[in-house]
Design an enzyme around this catalytic site. Structure first.
Site, mmCIF file in Angstrom:
data_model
loop_
_atom_site.group_PDB
_atom_site.id
_atom_site.type_symbol
_atom_site.label_atom_id
_atom_site.label_comp_id
_atom_site.label_asym_id
_atom_site.label_seq_id
_atom_site.Cartn_x
_atom_site.Cartn_y
_atom_site.Cartn_z
ATOM 1 N N ASP A 214 0.899 -1.157 0.000
ATOM 2 C CA ASP A 214 0.000 0.000 0.000
ATOM 3 C C ASP A 214 0.933 1.199 0.000
ATOM 4 O O ASP A 214 1.493 1.577 1.034
ATOM 5 C CB ASP A 214 -0.904 -0.041 1.236
ATOM 6 C CG ASP A 214 -1.869 1.150 1.273
ATOM 7 O OD1 ASP A 214 -1.712 2.059 0.439
ATOM 8 O OD2 ASP A 214 -2.752 1.165 2.147
ATOM 9 N N ALA A 216 0.974 4.541 -0.751
ATOM 10 C CA ALA A 216 0.580 5.966 -0.798
ATOM 11 C C ALA A 216 1.760 6.911 -0.543
ATOM 12 O O ALA A 216 1.900 7.928 -1.208
ATOM 13 C CB ALA A 216 -0.535 6.231 0.210
ATOM 14 N N LYS A 257 -1.319 11.397 -2.343
ATOM 15 C CA LYS A 257 -0.250 11.646 -1.389
ATOM 16 C C LYS A 257 1.044 11.867 -2.183
ATOM 17 O O LYS A 257 1.253 12.949 -2.692
ATOM 18 C CB LYS A 257 -0.124 10.475 -0.398
ATOM 19 C CG LYS A 257 -1.215 10.404 0.662
ATOM 20 C CD LYS A 257 -2.581 10.113 0.138
ATOM 21 C CE LYS A 257 -3.635 9.880 1.182
ATOM 22 N NZ LYS A 257 -4.117 8.516 1.248
ATOM 23 N N HIS A 451 -17.565 10.164 12.534
ATOM 24 C CA HIS A 451 -16.836 11.418 12.773
ATOM 25 C C HIS A 451 -16.994 12.427 11.643
ATOM 26 O O HIS A 451 -16.830 13.614 11.856
ATOM 27 C CB HIS A 451 -15.352 11.139 13.042
ATOM 28 C CG HIS A 451 -14.657 10.433 11.926
ATOM 29 N ND1 HIS A 451 -14.896 9.114 11.617
ATOM 30 C CD2 HIS A 451 -13.746 10.861 11.031
ATOM 31 C CE1 HIS A 451 -14.142 8.773 10.583
ATOM 32 N NE2 HIS A 451 -13.434 9.810 10.208
#
Ligand SMILES: *Cc1c(COP(=O)(O)O)cnc(C)c1O
Length: 460
Positions: A214, A216, A257, A451
């Site tokens: 992963d 990023a 990113k 959230h």
């Protein structure tokens, strides 16, 4: 700690407005004390995320104009493919619209009900796609990551001894894919060493389990390897990146990113004869679009080709990591605790240390995020019990291992003076932390990912 000067000058600016404290208090009350509910124009320094919030270069904007918007076989796709071949050494790459789209395309190929996926630590969307594919996600980070005060290098590493135990316990045939997240976002953006990436690869080969990166923040991770891992001091970032990618079978990447673009993602397969390529193409066509554009426009592909090279420029990376470390050093002198050492993309403040008298049921990390907004118009976010939510079975508030308030630093956007505003605001808040006696209660919350939308109220 000296601030590393920006290795760029500024051609295009976005004016910022600073509201008064009383205006900010009104705005955040109107937003139900939810920072995601604020309009960005009411934020002075926006550290909500480093995802898609970076500044593109003049070269990237120039590339935007030569984007080939053909539906199939666009020249922008071939350029991106050549870039990825050069940087990652992968013959097959698949553009997708962002990181989670890559996860949606990949995870069902490896996972089905009854299967497990193990990671040094899953990012939340990656975990979600493991579960959506029917699998179960297991975190296996080395124990140092769980102690914010322990300064250790490569805190993001996989606990490889534990990994082998889990594989044996679940049975190798039931482990669909092992995921190495670089840098380890959920643990604070802390890096993973090359030795650990390699050792995990050996375990994957031994048990014949596919190995996924992963990726990023692959470039930030490579910078830490060069600076802190012996044997890599004299290697170029490009060489380190190629070596990192050489150990895995596939990667998924959020290019928002280290691609330094506002939107984009990639999936890559090392072996161009792999039979999973056909499946990736089929899933991409169903979910994202034809496989030479994958949900992006030609101009997005062009900007990404340029951004990937800019991200591996060592001068840029030294400045980038240096900026985060400068902010952390200012906090050190004020005795403000955070996940240390800092990782590549931000500072994860230890709100439980700042407000030891506020229980997790009153969300100390959300308290600190709200104080930062009221104090100086800074937008951060809670990575703690407020984000974690309730136990799905009992409905009771879960207690998070950490109460982090995350200051994510966008790429090439803010200056040293902005970092000083952030540090000064935190120093002021720390000085009166004892006067902030109570936290918040939730008035309304949705069932999942609360959230983003919950409405709160200060406890009197
Ligand atoms: C951001 C991120 C993702 C998801 O990417 P999106 O572009 O937000 O969909 C996956 N993994 C990691 C480690 C990330 O940081």
């Amino acid at each position: 700690m000296k601030y590393i000067p920006e290795p760029f000058k500024i051609k295009s600016v976005e004016p910022l407005k600073v509201l008064t404290r009383s205006e900010r208090e009104q705005k955040i009350m109107d937003a139900g004390y939810n920072l995601f509910g604020l309009s960005s124009k009411d934020v002075y320094i926006d550290l909500l995320t480093d995802s898609g919030t970076g500044a593109m270069s003049a070269q990237q904007w120039g590339a935007v104009m030569v984007g080939d918007e053909s539906y199939a076989g666009a020249s922008s796709f071939y350029k991106l493919r050549d870039t990825c071949k050069d940087i990652f050494g992968y013959g097959y790459v698949q553009p997708v619209h962002q990181g989670r789209a890559g996860e949606k395309v990949l995870m069902p190929i490896f996972l089905s009900p009854g299967k497990y996926s193990i990671s040094n630590m899953f990012f939340d969307t990656t975990r979600a796609h493991v579960e959506l594919a029917g699998g179960r996600a297991i975190d296996c980070v080395n124990p140092a990551a769980r102690n914010p005060r322990t300064r250790a290098s490569f805190k993001g590493n996989m606990d490889t001894a534990r990994l082998v135990e889990i594989i044996k316990e679940k049975g190798a045939a039931n482990v669909g894919v092992i995921v190495m997240t670089v840098t380890n976002n959920s643990a604070g953006g802390v890096p993973v060493s090359m030795a650990n990436i390699r050792e995990t690869a050996d375990i994957c080969r031994q048990y014949k389990i596919p190995y996924m990166l992963d990726a990023a923040r692959f470039a930030e991770n490579a910078f830490f390897i060069k600076r802190e891992e012996s044997g890599y001091e004299d290697k170029s970032i490009l060489e380190i990146v190629r070596e990192m990618f050489s150990y895995v079978d596939v990667f998924a990447m959020s290019c928002k990113k280290d691609g330094i673009v506002n939107i984009g993602g990639l999936v890559g397969v090392r072996d161009t004869n792999s039979n999973i390529i056909q499946k990736i193409k089929a899933n991409t066509i169903s979910y994202e679009g034809f496989y030479t554009y994958g949900g992006l426009s030609g101009r997005d592909l062009e900007a990404l080709s340029v951004g990937l090279y800019e991200a591996i420029d060592e001068n840029y990376l030294r400045y980038r990591i240096g900026q985060v470390e400068y902010l952390a050093a200012r906090l050190d002198s004020a005795g403000i605790a955070y996940q240390s050492p800092v990782g590549g993309h931000g500072v994860f403040l230890d709100a439980a240390d700042m407000f030891p008298h506020i229980p997790y049921t009153e969300y100390p990390a959300q308290v600190l995020a709200l104080e930062l907004y009221k104090e100086a118009g800074i937008r951060a976010c809670d990575i703690g019990s407020y984000m974690l939510g309730n136990d799905p079975d009992t409905g009771k508030q879960l207690q998070s291992e950490f109460e982090f308030t995350r200051l994510a630093i966008p790429r090439r956007v803010y200056t040293q003076a902005h970092m000083d505003v952030v540090a000064d605001a935190l120093i002021n808040i720390k000085a009166r932390a004892g006067e902030i006696k109570r936290g918040y209660k939730i008035l309304w919350e949705p069932d999942v990912l609360r959230h983003f939308q919950a409405q709160l109220e200060p406890i009197k």
